[in-house]
Write an enzyme that holds these catalytic residues in place. Structure first.
Site, PDB file in Angstrom:
ATOM      1  N   CYS A  86       1.242  -1.643  -0.118  1.00 42.75           N
ATOM      2  CA  CYS A  86       0.460  -0.409  -0.001  1.00 42.75           C
ATOM      3  C   CYS A  86       1.016   1.599  -0.512  1.00 42.75           C
ATOM      4  O   CYS A  86       1.216   1.981  -1.087  1.00 42.75           O
ATOM      5  CB  CYS A  86      -1.290  -0.048   0.950  1.00 42.75           C
ATOM      6  SG  CYS A  86      -2.406   1.455   0.888  1.00 42.75           S
ATOM      7  N   HIS A 176      -4.075  -5.362   0.520  1.00 40.15           N
ATOM      8  CA  HIS A 176      -3.131  -5.985   1.982  1.00 40.15           C
ATOM      9  C   HIS A 176      -3.254  -7.818   1.834  1.00 40.15           C
ATOM     10  O   HIS A 176      -3.806  -7.875   2.039  1.00 40.15           O
ATOM     11  CB  HIS A 176      -3.937  -5.110   3.221  1.00 40.15           C
ATOM     12  CG  HIS A 176      -3.780  -3.480   2.689  1.00 40.15           C
ATOM     13  ND1 HIS A 176      -2.581  -3.075   4.453  1.00 40.15           N
ATOM     14  CD2 HIS A 176      -4.601  -2.187   2.879  1.00 40.15           C
ATOM     15  CE1 HIS A 176      -2.713  -2.166   3.504  1.00 40.15           C
ATOM     16  NE2 HIS A 176      -3.815  -1.501   3.061  1.00 40.15           N
ATOM     17  N   GLU A 178      -1.416  -9.446   3.426  1.00 39.22           N
ATOM     18  CA  GLU A 178      -1.687  -9.628   5.277  1.00 39.22           C
ATOM     19  C   GLU A 178      -3.379 -10.021   5.611  1.00 39.22           C
ATOM     20  O   GLU A 178      -3.211 -10.326   7.299  1.00 39.22           O
ATOM     21  CB  GLU A 178      -0.632  -8.480   6.411  1.00 39.22           C
ATOM     22  CG  GLU A 178      -1.130  -7.556   6.209  1.00 39.22           C
ATOM     23  CD  GLU A 178      -1.063  -6.468   5.542  1.00 39.22           C
ATOM     24  OE1 GLU A 178      -0.926  -6.675   4.146  1.00 39.22           O
ATOM     25  OE2 GLU A 178      -1.357  -4.970   5.574  1.00 39.22           O
ATOM     26  N   GLY A 231      -0.217 -15.934  37.927  1.00 41.40           N
ATOM     27  CA  GLY A 231      -0.655 -17.339  37.904  1.00 41.40           C
ATOM     28  C   GLY A 231      -1.598 -17.031  36.774  1.00 41.40           C
ATOM     29  O   GLY A 231      -2.059 -17.785  35.837  1.00 41.40           O
ATOM     30  N   VAL A 233      -1.277 -15.822  32.573  1.00 42.36           N
ATOM     31  CA  VAL A 233      -0.451 -16.050  30.424  1.00 42.36           C
ATOM     32  C   VAL A 233       1.501 -15.830  31.142  1.00 42.36           C
ATOM     33  O   VAL A 233       2.134 -16.705  31.186  1.00 42.36           O
ATOM     34  CB  VAL A 233      -1.644 -16.080  30.069  1.00 42.36           C
ATOM     35  CG1 VAL A 233      -1.009 -16.794  28.865  1.00 42.36           C
ATOM     36  CG2 VAL A 233      -2.816 -16.906  29.664  1.00 42.36           C
TER      37      VAL A 233
END
Ligand code: XMP
Length: 520
Positions: A86, A176, A178, A231, A233
Protein backbone atom coordinates in the site's frame (compact mmCIF):
# COMPACT_ATOMS: atom_id res chain seq x y z
CA UNK A 1 17.96 1.23 17.14
CA UNK A 2 19.23 -2.28 17.61
CA UNK A 3 17.96 -5.29 15.77
CA UNK A 4 18.50 -8.86 16.86
CA UNK A 5 21.85 -9.95 15.37
CA UNK A 6 21.48 -13.70 15.36
CA UNK A 7 18.35 -14.77 13.58
CA UNK A 8 17.71 -14.37 9.86
CA UNK A 9 14.69 -12.18 9.57
CA UNK A 10 12.35 -9.94 7.64
CA UNK A 11 12.32 -6.39 8.96
CA UNK A 12 9.08 -4.47 8.65
CA UNK A 13 9.53 -0.74 8.40
CA UNK A 14 6.39 0.70 9.93
CA UNK A 15 4.77 3.78 8.47
CA UNK A 16 1.83 3.65 10.87
CA UNK A 17 -0.47 1.06 9.30
CA UNK A 18 -3.10 -0.48 11.52
CA UNK A 19 -2.02 -3.82 10.01
CA UNK A 20 1.73 -3.67 10.73
CA UNK A 21 1.57 -6.14 13.61
CA UNK A 22 -0.46 -8.45 11.43
CA UNK A 23 2.31 -8.54 8.80
CA UNK A 24 4.81 -9.59 11.47
CA UNK A 25 2.45 -12.24 12.76
CA UNK A 26 1.86 -13.68 9.30
CA UNK A 27 5.60 -14.06 8.76
CA UNK A 28 6.11 -15.63 12.15
CA UNK A 29 3.23 -18.01 11.47
CA UNK A 30 5.30 -19.17 8.51
CA UNK A 31 8.04 -20.05 10.98
CA UNK A 32 10.34 -17.11 10.23
CA UNK A 33 11.43 -14.36 12.62
CA UNK A 34 10.27 -10.83 11.88
CA UNK A 35 10.84 -7.50 13.61
CA UNK A 36 8.99 -4.19 13.37
CA UNK A 37 10.91 -0.92 13.33
CA UNK A 38 9.66 2.64 13.04
CA UNK A 39 10.50 4.47 9.81
CA UNK A 40 11.64 7.33 12.01
CA UNK A 41 14.30 5.27 13.73
CA UNK A 42 15.77 2.91 11.17
CA UNK A 43 19.00 3.80 9.35
CA UNK A 44 21.01 1.86 6.79
CA UNK A 45 23.64 1.17 9.41
CA UNK A 46 21.06 -0.72 11.52
CA UNK A 47 20.45 -3.26 8.78
CA UNK A 48 22.83 -6.05 9.70
CA UNK A 49 23.69 -9.36 8.03
CA UNK A 50 20.69 -11.11 9.53
CA UNK A 51 18.18 -8.96 7.61
CA UNK A 52 17.22 -11.00 4.55
CA UNK A 53 14.15 -9.09 3.48
CA UNK A 54 12.44 -5.75 4.11
CA UNK A 55 8.74 -4.92 4.06
CA UNK A 56 7.55 -1.34 3.87
CA UNK A 57 4.16 -1.17 5.61
CA UNK A 58 1.10 0.83 4.69
CA UNK A 59 0.26 4.01 6.53
CA UNK A 60 -1.95 7.08 6.72
CA UNK A 61 0.56 9.33 4.96
CA UNK A 62 0.91 10.63 1.45
CA UNK A 63 4.23 10.18 -0.35
CA UNK A 64 4.44 13.92 -1.00
CA UNK A 65 4.27 14.83 2.72
CA UNK A 66 8.02 14.41 2.85
CA UNK A 67 8.36 16.34 6.10
CA UNK A 68 6.02 13.86 7.82
CA UNK A 69 8.08 10.74 7.31
CA UNK A 70 11.70 9.86 6.99
CA UNK A 71 13.22 7.09 4.98
CA UNK A 72 16.88 6.48 4.44
CA UNK A 73 17.07 5.99 0.66
CA UNK A 74 20.30 4.07 0.93
CA UNK A 75 18.23 1.14 2.20
CA UNK A 76 17.34 0.60 -1.46
CA UNK A 77 20.98 0.02 -2.31
CA UNK A 78 21.66 -2.79 0.14
CA UNK A 79 20.82 -5.57 -2.29
CA UNK A 80 18.07 -6.87 0.00
CA UNK A 81 14.65 -7.86 -1.38
CA UNK A 82 11.92 -5.33 -0.59
CA UNK A 83 8.14 -5.70 -0.57
CA UNK A 84 6.11 -2.50 -0.38
CA UNK A 85 2.51 -2.79 0.81
CA UNK A 86 0.00 0.00 0.00
CA UNK A 87 1.80 3.19 1.12
CA UNK A 88 5.00 1.11 1.08
CA UNK A 89 4.32 0.25 -2.58
CA UNK A 90 3.78 3.90 -3.40
CA UNK A 91 6.92 5.10 -1.67
CA UNK A 92 8.99 2.31 -3.24
CA UNK A 93 7.74 3.33 -6.69
CA UNK A 94 8.33 7.00 -6.05
CA UNK A 95 11.87 6.52 -4.72
CA UNK A 96 12.69 4.49 -7.82
CA UNK A 97 11.55 7.29 -10.12
CA UNK A 98 7.84 6.50 -10.53
CA UNK A 99 4.90 8.76 -9.78
CA UNK A 100 2.02 8.64 -7.31
CA UNK A 101 -1.22 10.59 -7.47
CA UNK A 102 -4.65 10.71 -5.91
CA UNK A 103 -6.87 7.94 -7.29
CA UNK A 104 -10.02 8.91 -9.16
CA UNK A 105 -11.84 6.39 -7.05
CA UNK A 106 -10.75 5.74 -3.55
CA UNK A 107 -10.83 2.01 -2.89
CA UNK A 108 -11.81 0.60 0.49
CA UNK A 109 -12.76 -3.04 0.68
CA UNK A 110 -12.73 -5.94 -1.72
CA UNK A 111 -11.47 -5.59 -5.27
CA UNK A 112 -10.65 -8.06 -8.02
CA UNK A 113 -7.14 -8.21 -9.37
CA UNK A 114 -6.29 -9.78 -12.73
CA UNK A 115 -3.14 -11.67 -13.60
CA UNK A 116 -0.95 -9.89 -16.16
CA UNK A 117 2.39 -11.65 -15.91
CA UNK A 118 3.90 -14.48 -13.91
CA UNK A 119 6.19 -13.72 -11.03
CA UNK A 120 7.84 -15.55 -8.15
CA UNK A 121 5.66 -13.45 -5.86
CA UNK A 122 2.44 -14.86 -7.33
CA UNK A 123 3.54 -18.47 -7.73
CA UNK A 124 0.59 -20.73 -6.82
CA UNK A 125 -1.33 -17.64 -5.75
CA UNK A 126 -4.22 -17.76 -8.21
CA UNK A 127 -5.00 -21.50 -7.91
CA UNK A 128 -6.07 -21.89 -11.54
CA UNK A 129 -8.20 -18.74 -11.47
CA UNK A 130 -7.54 -15.63 -13.54
CA UNK A 131 -8.42 -13.24 -10.80
CA UNK A 132 -8.34 -12.99 -7.03
CA UNK A 133 -10.22 -10.99 -4.43
CA UNK A 134 -7.98 -8.65 -2.48
CA UNK A 135 -8.49 -6.07 0.28
CA UNK A 136 -7.79 -2.48 -0.76
CA UNK A 137 -7.64 0.56 1.46
CA UNK A 138 -6.17 3.58 -0.28
CA UNK A 139 -6.80 7.04 -1.68
CA UNK A 140 -3.54 7.44 -3.68
CA UNK A 141 -2.01 5.13 -6.21
CA UNK A 142 1.04 4.68 -8.38
CA UNK A 143 0.35 6.48 -11.67
CA UNK A 144 3.65 5.91 -13.46
CA UNK A 145 5.86 2.89 -13.04
CA UNK A 146 9.55 3.41 -12.39
CA UNK A 147 12.06 2.20 -14.95
CA UNK A 148 12.69 -1.56 -15.01
CA UNK A 149 9.44 -2.34 -13.19
CA UNK A 150 6.73 -4.54 -14.68
CA UNK A 151 3.04 -5.00 -13.98
CA UNK A 152 2.21 -8.39 -12.49
CA UNK A 153 -1.49 -7.78 -11.75
CA UNK A 154 -4.06 -4.98 -12.13
CA UNK A 155 -7.49 -4.19 -10.74
CA UNK A 156 -10.15 -2.11 -12.47
CA UNK A 157 -9.07 0.97 -10.53
CA UNK A 158 -5.41 0.23 -9.89
CA UNK A 159 -3.38 -0.57 -12.95
CA UNK A 160 -0.35 -1.24 -10.79
CA UNK A 161 -1.90 -3.56 -8.22
CA UNK A 162 1.20 -5.80 -8.16
CA UNK A 163 4.52 -4.72 -9.66
CA UNK A 164 8.09 -6.00 -9.64
CA UNK A 165 11.64 -5.17 -10.50
CA UNK A 166 12.91 -8.70 -10.88
CA UNK A 167 16.57 -7.82 -11.00
CA UNK A 168 16.57 -5.79 -7.81
CA UNK A 169 13.96 -8.02 -6.17
CA UNK A 170 11.69 -5.07 -5.44
CA UNK A 171 7.96 -5.86 -5.21
CA UNK A 172 4.96 -3.62 -4.63
CA UNK A 173 1.33 -4.50 -3.87
CA UNK A 174 -1.40 -1.88 -3.65
CA UNK A 175 -3.63 -4.10 -1.47
CA UNK A 176 -3.12 -5.81 1.90
CA UNK A 177 -2.01 -9.45 1.59
CA UNK A 178 -1.73 -9.68 5.39
CA UNK A 179 -5.47 -9.38 6.10
CA UNK A 180 -7.64 -12.48 5.86
CA UNK A 181 -10.06 -10.81 3.41
CA UNK A 182 -7.37 -11.05 0.74
CA UNK A 183 -7.83 -14.52 -0.76
CA UNK A 184 -4.66 -16.55 -0.41
CA UNK A 185 -2.76 -13.45 0.73
CA UNK A 186 -0.59 -15.63 2.90
CA UNK A 187 0.82 -17.25 -0.24
CA UNK A 188 2.18 -13.90 -1.45
CA UNK A 189 3.90 -13.33 1.86
CA UNK A 190 5.21 -16.86 1.92
CA UNK A 191 6.58 -16.50 -1.64
CA UNK A 192 8.31 -13.29 -0.67
CA UNK A 193 9.86 -14.87 2.40
CA UNK A 194 10.88 -18.28 1.02
CA UNK A 195 11.28 -17.87 -2.76
CA UNK A 196 12.51 -14.29 -2.95
CA UNK A 197 14.34 -13.66 0.35
CA UNK A 198 15.25 -17.36 0.58
CA UNK A 199 14.99 -17.46 4.37
CA UNK A 200 14.90 -20.79 6.18
CA UNK A 201 12.44 -21.51 8.94
CA UNK A 202 13.85 -20.51 12.31
CA UNK A 203 10.92 -19.53 14.50
CA UNK A 204 9.17 -22.51 16.05
CA UNK A 205 8.25 -22.59 19.74
CA UNK A 206 11.11 -25.02 20.21
CA UNK A 207 13.60 -22.63 18.56
CA UNK A 208 12.31 -19.81 20.73
CA UNK A 209 12.55 -21.86 23.88
CA UNK A 210 16.18 -22.79 23.31
CA UNK A 211 17.15 -19.26 22.24
CA UNK A 212 15.41 -17.58 25.18
CA UNK A 213 16.70 -20.01 27.79
CA UNK A 214 20.25 -19.36 26.59
CA UNK A 215 19.79 -15.60 26.40
CA UNK A 216 18.44 -15.41 29.94
CA UNK A 217 21.40 -17.48 31.17
CA UNK A 218 23.83 -15.13 29.42
CA UNK A 219 22.13 -12.02 30.76
CA UNK A 220 21.73 -13.16 34.34
CA UNK A 221 25.00 -15.00 34.91
CA UNK A 222 25.30 -16.12 38.50
CA UNK A 223 22.92 -13.50 39.90
CA UNK A 224 19.47 -13.86 41.40
CA UNK A 225 16.21 -12.83 39.76
CA UNK A 226 12.85 -12.03 41.31
CA UNK A 227 9.53 -12.26 39.55
CA UNK A 228 6.02 -11.21 40.53
CA UNK A 229 3.93 -14.27 39.75
CA UNK A 230 0.20 -13.73 39.36
CA UNK A 231 -0.81 -17.08 37.92
CA UNK A 232 -1.85 -15.38 34.66
CA UNK A 233 -0.48 -16.50 31.30
CA UNK A 234 2.38 -14.03 30.87
CA UNK A 235 3.90 -14.20 34.33
CA UNK A 236 3.49 -17.98 34.40
CA UNK A 237 5.39 -18.37 31.13
CA UNK A 238 8.14 -15.98 32.24
CA UNK A 239 8.51 -17.84 35.53
CA UNK A 240 8.63 -21.25 33.90
CA UNK A 241 11.12 -20.07 31.26
CA UNK A 242 13.41 -18.72 33.97
CA UNK A 243 12.90 -21.84 36.00
CA UNK A 244 14.19 -23.91 33.07
CA UNK A 245 16.98 -21.43 32.46
CA UNK A 246 18.36 -20.56 35.90
CA UNK A 247 16.47 -22.88 38.28
CA UNK A 248 16.85 -21.96 41.91
CA UNK A 249 18.35 -18.55 41.17
CA UNK A 250 14.78 -17.49 40.42
CA UNK A 251 12.55 -16.34 43.29
CA UNK A 252 8.87 -15.87 42.54
CA UNK A 253 6.69 -13.81 44.82
CA UNK A 254 2.96 -14.44 44.78
CA UNK A 255 0.84 -11.97 46.72
CA UNK A 256 -2.61 -13.03 47.85
CA UNK A 257 -4.52 -9.75 47.90
CA UNK A 258 -7.69 -11.38 49.13
CA UNK A 259 -9.21 -10.21 45.86
CA UNK A 260 -8.41 -13.36 43.92
CA UNK A 261 -10.77 -15.93 42.46
CA UNK A 262 -11.87 -18.83 44.64
CA UNK A 263 -9.03 -21.31 45.31
CA UNK A 264 -6.57 -19.30 43.19
CA UNK A 265 -3.86 -19.20 45.85
CA UNK A 266 -4.06 -22.95 46.45
CA UNK A 267 -3.78 -23.65 42.74
CA UNK A 268 -0.82 -21.33 42.20
CA UNK A 269 1.08 -22.81 45.12
CA UNK A 270 0.27 -26.33 44.00
CA UNK A 271 1.35 -25.73 40.40
CA UNK A 272 4.46 -23.65 40.85
CA UNK A 273 5.84 -24.72 44.19
CA UNK A 274 4.79 -28.37 44.39
CA UNK A 275 4.66 -29.46 40.75
CA UNK A 276 7.23 -27.22 39.06
CA UNK A 277 9.46 -26.99 42.15
CA UNK A 278 10.10 -23.27 41.98
CA UNK A 279 11.27 -21.03 44.80
CA UNK A 280 7.88 -19.56 45.47
CA UNK A 281 7.30 -17.10 48.23
CA UNK A 282 3.61 -17.06 49.09
CA UNK A 283 2.52 -13.87 50.83
CA UNK A 284 -0.88 -13.81 52.43
CA UNK A 285 -1.72 -10.11 52.54
CA UNK A 286 -5.50 -10.42 52.60
CA UNK A 287 -5.87 -8.53 55.86
CA UNK A 288 -3.58 -5.70 54.80
CA UNK A 289 -5.41 -5.15 51.52
CA UNK A 290 -8.88 -5.31 53.00
CA UNK A 291 -7.80 -3.01 55.81
CA UNK A 292 -6.55 -0.37 53.38
CA UNK A 293 -9.67 -0.73 51.22
CA UNK A 294 -12.11 -0.37 54.11
CA UNK A 295 -14.90 2.07 53.25
CA UNK A 296 -13.30 3.01 49.93
CA UNK A 297 -15.80 3.01 47.08
CA UNK A 298 -14.18 5.23 44.44
CA UNK A 299 -12.89 2.90 41.68
CA UNK A 300 -9.78 4.93 40.89
CA UNK A 301 -8.87 5.08 44.58
CA UNK A 302 -9.30 1.33 44.83
CA UNK A 303 -6.94 0.76 41.90
CA UNK A 304 -4.33 3.13 43.35
CA UNK A 305 -4.46 1.64 46.82
CA UNK A 306 -4.15 -1.88 45.46
CA UNK A 307 -1.33 -0.99 43.02
CA UNK A 308 0.71 0.88 45.64
CA UNK A 309 0.25 -1.68 48.36
CA UNK A 310 1.17 -4.43 45.95
CA UNK A 311 4.48 -2.73 45.17
CA UNK A 312 5.16 -2.11 48.86
CA UNK A 313 4.57 -5.73 49.80
CA UNK A 314 6.52 -7.01 46.84
CA UNK A 315 9.49 -4.84 47.82
CA UNK A 316 9.25 -5.88 51.43
CA UNK A 317 9.66 -9.53 50.51
CA UNK A 318 12.10 -8.99 47.66
CA UNK A 319 14.48 -7.20 50.02
CA UNK A 320 14.70 -10.30 52.16
CA UNK A 321 16.39 -12.16 49.32
CA UNK A 322 20.08 -11.26 49.28
CA UNK A 323 21.98 -10.18 46.18
CA UNK A 324 19.09 -9.82 43.79
CA UNK A 325 20.16 -8.07 40.60
CA UNK A 326 17.25 -8.61 38.22
CA UNK A 327 13.48 -8.33 38.00
CA UNK A 328 11.72 -10.52 35.45
CA UNK A 329 8.66 -9.07 33.73
CA UNK A 330 6.18 -10.40 31.19
CA UNK A 331 6.41 -7.50 28.76
CA UNK A 332 5.08 -8.58 25.35
CA UNK A 333 5.88 -7.35 21.85
CA UNK A 334 2.67 -5.31 21.44
CA UNK A 335 3.51 -3.38 24.67
CA UNK A 336 6.82 -2.50 23.12
CA UNK A 337 5.57 -1.38 19.74
CA UNK A 338 2.49 0.36 21.04
CA UNK A 339 4.61 2.59 23.20
CA UNK A 340 6.62 3.60 20.14
CA UNK A 341 3.65 3.92 17.83
CA UNK A 342 4.26 6.13 14.80
CA UNK A 343 0.67 7.25 14.64
CA UNK A 344 0.73 8.34 18.27
CA UNK A 345 -2.27 6.16 19.00
CA UNK A 346 -3.80 6.26 22.44
CA UNK A 347 -3.81 2.53 23.02
CA UNK A 348 -0.78 2.51 25.26
CA UNK A 349 -2.38 5.15 27.48
CA UNK A 350 -5.58 3.20 27.88
CA UNK A 351 -3.60 0.20 28.97
CA UNK A 352 -1.13 1.91 31.26
CA UNK A 353 -3.15 1.31 34.40
CA UNK A 354 -3.31 -2.39 33.63
CA UNK A 355 0.32 -3.04 34.27
CA UNK A 356 1.94 -2.99 37.64
CA UNK A 357 4.26 -0.16 36.73
CA UNK A 358 7.04 1.21 38.86
CA UNK A 359 8.07 -2.07 40.42
CA UNK A 360 11.82 -1.83 40.05
CA UNK A 361 12.32 1.93 40.37
CA UNK A 362 13.27 2.11 44.02
CA UNK A 363 15.05 -1.19 44.11
CA UNK A 364 17.43 -0.42 41.31
CA UNK A 365 16.99 -3.73 39.54
CA UNK A 366 17.79 -4.54 35.95
CA UNK A 367 14.95 -5.93 33.87
CA UNK A 368 14.74 -9.38 32.34
CA UNK A 369 12.01 -9.34 29.71
CA UNK A 370 12.34 -12.57 27.75
CA UNK A 371 8.92 -12.31 26.06
CA UNK A 372 9.43 -8.85 24.67
CA UNK A 373 9.60 -10.05 21.07
CA UNK A 374 6.57 -12.33 21.29
CA UNK A 375 2.91 -11.88 20.48
CA UNK A 376 0.34 -13.32 22.89
CA UNK A 377 -0.39 -16.40 20.78
CA UNK A 378 3.35 -17.10 20.59
CA UNK A 379 3.61 -16.79 24.38
CA UNK A 380 0.85 -19.38 24.71
CA UNK A 381 2.61 -21.80 22.38
CA UNK A 382 5.91 -21.24 24.17
CA UNK A 383 4.16 -22.00 27.46
CA UNK A 384 2.98 -25.34 26.12
CA UNK A 385 6.49 -26.06 24.83
CA UNK A 386 7.70 -25.35 28.36
CA UNK A 387 5.26 -27.97 29.60
CA UNK A 388 2.85 -25.64 31.34
CA UNK A 389 -0.64 -27.12 31.38
CA UNK A 390 -3.25 -26.15 28.81
CA UNK A 391 -5.37 -24.93 31.68
CA UNK A 392 -2.83 -22.26 32.66
CA UNK A 393 -2.03 -21.31 29.08
CA UNK A 394 -5.58 -20.66 27.94
CA UNK A 395 -6.89 -18.83 30.99
CA UNK A 396 -9.07 -15.79 30.62
CA UNK A 397 -7.36 -12.50 31.56
CA UNK A 398 -7.76 -11.46 35.18
CA UNK A 399 -7.15 -7.86 36.25
CA UNK A 400 -4.49 -6.92 38.81
CA UNK A 401 -7.01 -5.26 41.17
CA UNK A 402 -9.00 -8.47 40.94
CA UNK A 403 -12.46 -8.76 42.40
CA UNK A 404 -12.22 -5.21 43.78
CA UNK A 405 -13.18 -3.77 40.40
CA UNK A 406 -15.96 -6.32 39.94
CA UNK A 407 -17.67 -5.08 43.08
CA UNK A 408 -18.69 -1.43 42.72
CA UNK A 409 -18.97 0.30 46.09
CA UNK A 410 -17.29 -0.67 49.33
CA UNK A 411 -15.54 -4.00 49.67
CA UNK A 412 -16.47 -6.24 52.57
CA UNK A 413 -15.55 -9.78 53.51
CA UNK A 414 -19.14 -10.86 53.16
CA UNK A 415 -19.45 -9.47 49.63
CA UNK A 416 -16.14 -11.00 48.62
CA UNK A 417 -17.24 -14.41 49.81
CA UNK A 418 -20.48 -14.16 47.84
CA UNK A 419 -18.73 -12.96 44.69
CA UNK A 420 -16.06 -15.67 44.79
CA UNK A 421 -18.78 -18.31 44.92
CA UNK A 422 -20.80 -16.78 42.06
CA UNK A 423 -17.73 -16.44 39.86
CA UNK A 424 -16.71 -20.01 40.65
CA UNK A 425 -20.08 -21.46 39.65
CA UNK A 426 -20.16 -19.40 36.46
CA UNK A 427 -16.68 -20.42 35.28
CA UNK A 428 -17.32 -24.00 36.32
CA UNK A 429 -20.52 -24.09 34.24
CA UNK A 430 -18.72 -22.62 31.23
CA UNK A 431 -16.15 -25.38 31.43
CA UNK A 432 -18.76 -28.10 31.87
CA UNK A 433 -20.69 -26.88 28.83
CA UNK A 434 -17.57 -26.61 26.66
CA UNK A 435 -17.94 -22.82 26.42
CA UNK A 436 -14.89 -21.59 28.33
CA UNK A 437 -12.57 -21.57 25.31
CA UNK A 438 -15.12 -19.95 23.02
CA UNK A 439 -15.17 -16.92 25.30
CA UNK A 440 -12.37 -14.36 25.62
CA UNK A 441 -13.20 -13.38 29.16
CA UNK A 442 -16.02 -14.19 31.56
CA UNK A 443 -16.72 -13.33 35.15
CA UNK A 444 -19.36 -12.59 37.76
CA UNK A 445 -19.70 -9.17 39.39
CA UNK A 446 -21.66 -8.08 42.43
CA UNK A 447 -23.76 -4.93 42.09
CA UNK A 448 -24.20 -2.72 45.14
CA UNK A 449 -27.99 -2.94 45.14
CA UNK A 450 -30.35 -5.29 46.87
CA UNK A 451 -33.66 -6.30 45.38
CA UNK A 452 -36.63 -8.30 46.52
CA UNK A 453 -37.12 -11.97 45.76
CA UNK A 454 -39.41 -14.76 46.90
CA UNK A 455 -37.89 -18.00 48.08
CA UNK A 456 -40.21 -20.62 49.48
CA UNK A 457 -42.70 -18.66 51.51
CA UNK A 458 -40.26 -15.92 52.38
CA UNK A 459 -39.42 -12.63 50.83
CA UNK A 460 -35.70 -12.08 50.43
CA UNK A 461 -33.77 -8.85 50.06
CA UNK A 462 -30.41 -9.65 48.55
CA UNK A 463 -27.68 -8.66 46.08
CA UNK A 464 -27.81 -8.62 42.34
CA UNK A 465 -25.22 -10.69 40.49
CA UNK A 466 -24.13 -9.57 37.04
CA UNK A 467 -22.58 -12.01 34.59
CA UNK A 468 -20.30 -10.82 31.81
CA UNK A 469 -18.96 -12.97 28.98
CA UNK A 470 -17.38 -11.42 25.93
CA UNK A 471 -15.79 -12.31 22.65
CA UNK A 472 -12.83 -10.22 21.53
CA UNK A 473 -9.57 -10.26 19.59
CA UNK A 474 -7.40 -8.31 21.98
CA UNK A 475 -9.62 -6.76 24.64
CA UNK A 476 -9.68 -3.37 22.93
CA UNK A 477 -13.13 -3.99 21.47
CA UNK A 478 -15.59 -6.61 22.61
CA UNK A 479 -19.04 -8.04 22.08
CA UNK A 480 -21.18 -10.04 24.48
CA UNK A 481 -21.35 -13.80 24.05
CA UNK A 482 -24.71 -15.23 23.00
CA UNK A 483 -25.74 -17.99 25.39
CA UNK A 484 -28.61 -20.39 24.89
CA UNK A 485 -31.58 -19.80 27.14
CA UNK A 486 -31.09 -23.23 28.75
CA UNK A 487 -27.54 -22.34 29.82
CA UNK A 488 -28.67 -19.05 31.29
CA UNK A 489 -31.42 -20.79 33.18
CA UNK A 490 -29.03 -23.38 34.57
CA UNK A 491 -26.49 -20.86 35.77
CA UNK A 492 -28.98 -18.41 37.23
CA UNK A 493 -30.70 -21.23 39.16
CA UNK A 494 -27.40 -22.56 40.38
CA UNK A 495 -26.24 -19.17 41.66
CA UNK A 496 -29.51 -18.15 43.31
CA UNK A 497 -30.13 -21.54 44.86
CA UNK A 498 -26.59 -22.14 46.11
CA UNK A 499 -25.42 -18.76 47.32
CA UNK A 500 -26.97 -17.05 50.27
CA UNK A 501 -26.85 -13.35 49.49
CA UNK A 502 -27.87 -13.33 45.80
CA UNK A 503 -31.47 -13.51 44.67
CA UNK A 504 -31.24 -12.15 41.12
CA UNK A 505 -28.92 -12.71 38.15
CA UNK A 506 -28.60 -10.36 35.18
CA UNK A 507 -26.52 -10.67 31.99
CA UNK A 508 -24.52 -7.74 30.61
CA UNK A 509 -25.33 -7.25 26.91
CA UNK A 510 -23.27 -4.14 26.22
CA UNK A 511 -20.35 -4.11 23.82
CA UNK A 512 -17.04 -2.26 24.15
CA UNK A 513 -17.23 0.54 23.10
CA UNK A 514 -19.41 2.24 24.29
CA UNK A 515 -19.17 0.16 27.46
CA UNK A 516 -16.02 -1.46 28.79
CA UNK A 517 -15.24 -4.99 29.89
CA UNK A 518 -14.77 -4.53 33.63
CA UNK A 519 -17.27 -2.60 35.72
CA UNK A 520 -14.80 -0.20 37.28
P1 XMP B 1 -11.40 -2.84 30.40
O1 XMP B 1 -12.25 -2.95 31.61
O2 XMP B 1 -10.39 -1.74 30.49
O3 XMP B 1 -10.56 -4.19 30.40
O4 XMP B 1 -12.20 -2.79 29.16
C1 XMP B 1 -9.77 -4.65 29.35
C2 XMP B 1 -8.99 -5.84 29.80
O5 XMP B 1 -8.00 -5.44 30.76
C3 XMP B 1 -8.21 -6.07 32.01
N1 XMP B 1 -8.02 -5.09 33.08
C4 XMP B 1 -6.96 -5.05 33.88
N2 XMP B 1 -5.85 -5.83 33.96
N3 XMP B 1 -5.04 -4.53 35.77
C5 XMP B 1 -4.91 -5.58 34.93
O6 XMP B 1 -3.91 -6.32 35.04
C6 XMP B 1 -6.11 -3.69 35.74
O7 XMP B 1 -6.20 -2.74 36.52
C7 XMP B 1 -7.11 -3.98 34.75
N4 XMP B 1 -8.30 -3.38 34.43
C8 XMP B 1 -8.81 -4.07 33.40
C9 XMP B 1 -9.60 -6.59 31.99
O8 XMP B 1 -9.75 -7.68 32.83
C10 XMP B 1 -9.79 -6.91 30.52
O9 XMP B 1 -9.23 -8.16 30.24
Amino acid sequence: MSLDQNLEKVVIIDFGSQFTQLIARRIRELGVFSEIVSHKKIRTSDINQSVRGIILSGGPLNVYQINKYSFDKKILELNIPILGICFGHQILSKLNGGRVKQSKHREFGLANIFRKRDSLLTKNFYNMKKNKKVWMSHADQVSKLPKNFQVIASSTNSKYAIVENKLKKFYGVQFHPEVTHTENGKKLISNFVFLICKIKKNWSSRDQKIKLINEVRDQVGTHKVICALSGGVDSSVVAQLLNKSIGKKLYCIFVNTGLLRKNEETQVVRTFKKRLKMNLIYVNAEKEFLGKLKNVSDPEKKRKIIGNLFIKIFERYAKKIKNVKFLAQGTLYPDLIESKSVTGSQTSKIKSHHNVGGLPKKMNLKLVEPLKFLFKDEVRKLGLELKLSKEIISRHPFPGPGLAIRMPGVITNEKLKILKEADYYFIQALREHGLYHKIWQAYAALLPVKTVGVMGDNRTYEYLCLLRAITSEDGMTADFFEFRKSFMQTISNKIVNSIRGINRVVYDVTSKPPSTIELE
